[in-house]
Design a protein around this motif. Sequence first.
Motif, PDB file in Angstrom:
ATOM      1  N   THR A  49      -6.751  12.178  -0.543  1.00  0.00           N
ATOM      2  CA  THR A  49      -5.733  11.533   0.303  1.00  0.00           C
ATOM      3  C   THR A  49      -5.753  12.113   1.717  1.00  0.00           C
ATOM      4  OG1 THR A  49      -3.959  13.134  -0.112  1.00  0.00           O
ATOM      5  CG2 THR A  49      -4.204  11.382  -1.727  1.00  0.00           C
ATOM      6  N   ARG A  92      -5.734   3.507  -3.128  1.00  0.00           N
ATOM      7  CA  ARG A  92      -5.983   2.467  -2.132  1.00  0.00           C
ATOM      8  C   ARG A  92      -5.752   1.056  -2.599  1.00  0.00           C
ATOM      9  NH1 ARG A  92     -12.474   1.783  -1.507  1.00  0.00           N
ATOM     10  NH2 ARG A  92     -11.725   0.416   0.131  1.00  0.00           N
ATOM     11  N   ASP A 109      -4.651  -1.179  10.044  1.00  0.00           N
ATOM     12  CA  ASP A 109      -5.575  -0.047   9.937  1.00  0.00           C
ATOM     13  C   ASP A 109      -6.854  -0.234  10.747  1.00  0.00           C
ATOM     14  OD1 ASP A 109      -3.860   1.236   8.179  1.00  0.00           O
ATOM     15  OD2 ASP A 109      -4.826   0.407   6.396  1.00  0.00           O
ATOM     16  N   VAL A 119      -7.323   7.665   6.302  1.00  0.00           N
ATOM     17  CA  VAL A 119      -8.127   6.457   6.152  1.00  0.00           C
ATOM     18  C   VAL A 119      -8.890   6.163   7.442  1.00  0.00           C
ATOM     19  CG1 VAL A 119      -6.534   5.435   4.484  1.00  0.00           C
ATOM     20  CG2 VAL A 119      -6.219   4.971   6.927  1.00  0.00           C
ATOM     21  N   ARG A 120      -9.898   5.317   7.330  1.00  0.00           N
ATOM     22  CA  ARG A 120     -10.581   4.748   8.479  1.00  0.00           C
ATOM     23  C   ARG A 120     -10.561   3.230   8.329  1.00  0.00           C
ATOM     24  NH1 ARG A 120     -15.637   6.994   9.614  1.00  0.00           N
ATOM     25  NH2 ARG A 120     -16.361   4.962  10.262  1.00  0.00           N
ATOM     26  N   SER A 142      -9.141   7.615  -5.368  1.00  0.00           N
ATOM     27  CA  SER A 142      -8.408   7.355  -4.140  1.00  0.00           C
ATOM     28  C   SER A 142      -7.239   6.409  -4.414  1.00  0.00           C
ATOM     29  CB  SER A 142      -9.327   6.759  -3.076  1.00  0.00           C
ATOM     30  OG  SER A 142      -9.850   5.534  -3.538  1.00  0.00           O
ATOM     31  N   SER A 147      -8.119  -0.616   5.209  1.00  0.00           N
ATOM     32  CA  SER A 147      -8.821   0.657   5.430  1.00  0.00           C
ATOM     33  C   SER A 147      -9.696   1.034   4.257  1.00  0.00           C
ATOM     34  CB  SER A 147      -7.783   1.754   5.627  1.00  0.00           C
ATOM     35  OG  SER A 147      -7.062   1.909   4.418  1.00  0.00           O
ATOM     36  N   GLU A 148     -10.434   2.099   4.444  1.00  0.00           N
ATOM     37  CA  GLU A 148     -11.041   2.792   3.307  1.00  0.00           C
ATOM     38  C   GLU A 148     -10.823   4.291   3.502  1.00  0.00           C
ATOM     39  OE1 GLU A 148     -15.737   3.391   4.328  1.00  0.00           O
ATOM     40  OE2 GLU A 148     -15.163   1.783   2.967  1.00  0.00           O
ATOM     41  N   PRO A 149     -10.964   5.064   2.431  1.00  0.00           N
ATOM     42  CA  PRO A 149     -10.658   6.492   2.562  1.00  0.00           C
ATOM     43  C   PRO A 149     -11.588   7.171   3.560  1.00  0.00           C
ATOM     44  CG  PRO A 149     -10.819   5.852   0.247  1.00  0.00           C
ATOM     45  CD  PRO A 149     -11.306   4.696   1.058  1.00  0.00           C
ATOM     46  N   GLU A 150     -11.044   8.101   4.311  1.00  0.00           N
ATOM     47  CA  GLU A 150     -11.824   8.917   5.238  1.00  0.00           C
ATOM     48  C   GLU A 150     -12.274  10.167   4.487  1.00  0.00           C
ATOM     49  OE1 GLU A 150     -13.906   9.837   7.519  1.00  0.00           O
ATOM     50  OE2 GLU A 150     -12.651   9.014   9.135  1.00  0.00           O
ATOM     51  N   THR A 186       0.820  -1.209   0.000  1.00  0.00           N
ATOM     52  CA  THR A 186       0.000   0.000   0.000  1.00  0.00           C
ATOM     53  C   THR A 186       0.857   1.263   0.000  1.00  0.00           C
ATOM     54  OG1 THR A 186      -1.515  -1.270   1.355  1.00  0.00           O
ATOM     55  CG2 THR A 186      -1.966   1.069   1.155  1.00  0.00           C
TER      56      THR A 186
END
Lengths: 402, 402
Positions: B258, B128, B298, B261-262, B126, B110-113, B46
């Motif tokens: 960018t 990712r 994450d 992440v969450r 994103s 994770s996924e994007p915050e 990543t």
Amino acid sequence: MNRRPKVVILGAGYGGMMTATRLQKANMHREAEIVLVNKHNYHYQTTWLHEPAAGTMHHDRTRMKISDVIDTNKIQFIKDGVQRIDSEHQKVHLDGGELDYDYLVIGLGSEPETFGIPGVSQHAFSIRSVNSVRLIREHIEYMFANYNRQDEKQEDLLTFVVAGAGFTGIEFVGELSERIPELCHEYDIAREKVKIYSVEAAPSALPGFDEELVEYAMNLLESRGVEFKISTPIKEVQEGKVLLENGDEIKSQTIVWTTGVRGNPVVEKSGFDAMRGRVKVEKDMRAPGHDNIFIFGDCALIINEEINRPYPPTAQIAIQQAYTVSNNLKKLIKGEENLEEFKPDIKGTVASLGGKEAIGVIGDRKLYGNSASAMKKIIDNRYLYLLGGMPLVLKKGKLNLF
Amino acid sequence: MNRRPKVVILGAGYGGMMTATRLQKANMHREAEIVLVNKHNYHYQTTWLHEPAAGTMHHDRTRMKISDVIDTNKIQFIKDGVQRIDSEHQKVHLDGGELDYDYLVIGLGSEPETFGIPGVSQHAFSIRSVNSVRLIREHIEYMFANYNRQDEKQEDLLTFVVAGAGFTGIEFVGELSERIPELCHEYDIAREKVKIYSVEAAPSALPGFDEELVEYAMNLLESRGVEFKISTPIKEVQEGKVLLENGDEIKSQTIVWTTGVRGNPVVEKSGFDAMRGRVKVEKDMRAPGHDNIFIFGDCALIINEEINRPYPPTAQIAIQQAYTVSNNLKKLIKGEENLEEFKPDIKGTVASLGGKEAIGVIGDRKLYGNSASAMKKIIDNRYLYLLGGMPLVLKKGKLNLF
């Protein structure tokens, strides 16, 4: 004339480049002012464009800076677009100014022939310039990348429609069918997801070509997964689909239009009498009624009297015409009057099918496969040789013959 | 237990891969059934993804087939997506079936915050996954190819907005600013036509990083044409534009998100108590109230007690956590009870800035330029070494240190 006459060449395609080169080699810049006008500062080989369009060759290999081939101390180069020719006042209106001339050479190339089918110019790509084919290549890759990222897969992203199974259409389909496995690998997509349609209104692919060779080509391309739809006229192109006359439709995000060309619209706009943008020129390549204007290439029409049909607008003929035109310009500048007549000498025709495959006729001989493919490359290299000698062949040529 | 216990590892990211490798090396497959589940049949790094996103590295260099690193005779690999964990019945629901477990390891990434900012998920890219960054690369190239083909130039095709000037944002901007001159050359576009904006809500780029290094980074990136908009929160993303809180807007066809992440939503969906998708784990890396479930990477939250703030979710920490988790799994399988506590050992942080440039802190030392860039590559190679030894370093490593 007291002053040196001014020769203006419009367009740096096959004809324009070859004329400029021939005049330069004959040192005609000592007796005349010679100006070459072109939209870009580079020349490109139109007949190679199906390769960068599919992404099997980099576009830079199909083009060269004009100043790398022409000595711009001898021949003036102007980078500009042509808007209109005013033959009455012997002027050319450019996007950025005006230019007067004593002798004019029109080699402005073509634009795609849409036959009035609605939606083509809005929704289809064309193989006509470095800019247009670079976009096709990127568009195809973008479709693959997008498909991969979709949660609900949209199959039309991987469906490619090539309208027209003439020379360019078949050559493009050949390259594309070679490229698809690479793209599938690059984007993690199974080959069977991808569809290529070759759609042709006429009752055969490559109309006019030897039947046996056409069958060879179609079998080969089918073995690479191409689906032919022959005798299938297109009614309309809409965003994301092609509507066929038979009532079917093909959903596709990539429609490439290759149903032939017409002459540059500047010709008709400038008052020349033209059919599909092409002027029926005199035997000495001059425009009827214009003693000081030559027209060649895609903008010129010459009838093949043996079959009473026009010669196709090929690079081969444009190059031969440039020899006649440059010889006749020399004569006019020197005050001679016995202009030369153009006599086409068709040496043969070879269509590449991608990879090491091609078909062709040279003289009476039919060629298939590897030997046809090598012959195609020899033809392409020969043009570079005529233009810039061995250095240009080494720099831009197709050296990997087999 | 009479039968061998079953260990299920969810996710083949840094933590999951390292855990599987450690268990394999310790021959734990003789005492336990070990299963690794991942959405793709490959693992990717990543922290390298900003490079293929900008197109400065091929995406294949950032990934490896799981079966090339893990011996699938010893550890079973299942390619599938995870829908939900049912900890009451010790089951995992996959897209294609169910899986029971005795011990579970959650490393689902994770996924994007988006911080609830409208339009982000619809209109922004994103960084990712391999699929997402390949699309960014292709999208950027497609914008260049399109611009070139336009009669009326649309400047927003050449405007790139990177939302967030944290670690990933700055690293991506660094690569992109290195790539732009190449793209300009490839697509015949003047460099000054291209705009890159780095937009950050916080009062500084790289919040938390040493100020002197941040200044070095910003000066360097500005010298490559990046425009910073610091202390500039984004209000909304719409198709083709970013609306800023200060009332301005930036028109752009390429918005890359960018801003951090969450944790993977599967964690919250499965009933774990989580903050932004991250579970505050026990010192032995187990989920509170679950003696047989470990969470790391994450999806895990650990407080740095020195500053009373969570450790950032980095690869470095995920790898260290995997050591603790694999040691603790070994103990549990062997019936031991004195589980190890996780103690992060932050060796340093280096951010690449594209080309041979980077900034970083290793121990107490600040690094700039070439030496920081070499250190970054050493860190990347070290991970490959831990995972697959010298053969993997040679195959996928960044060997050109200077």
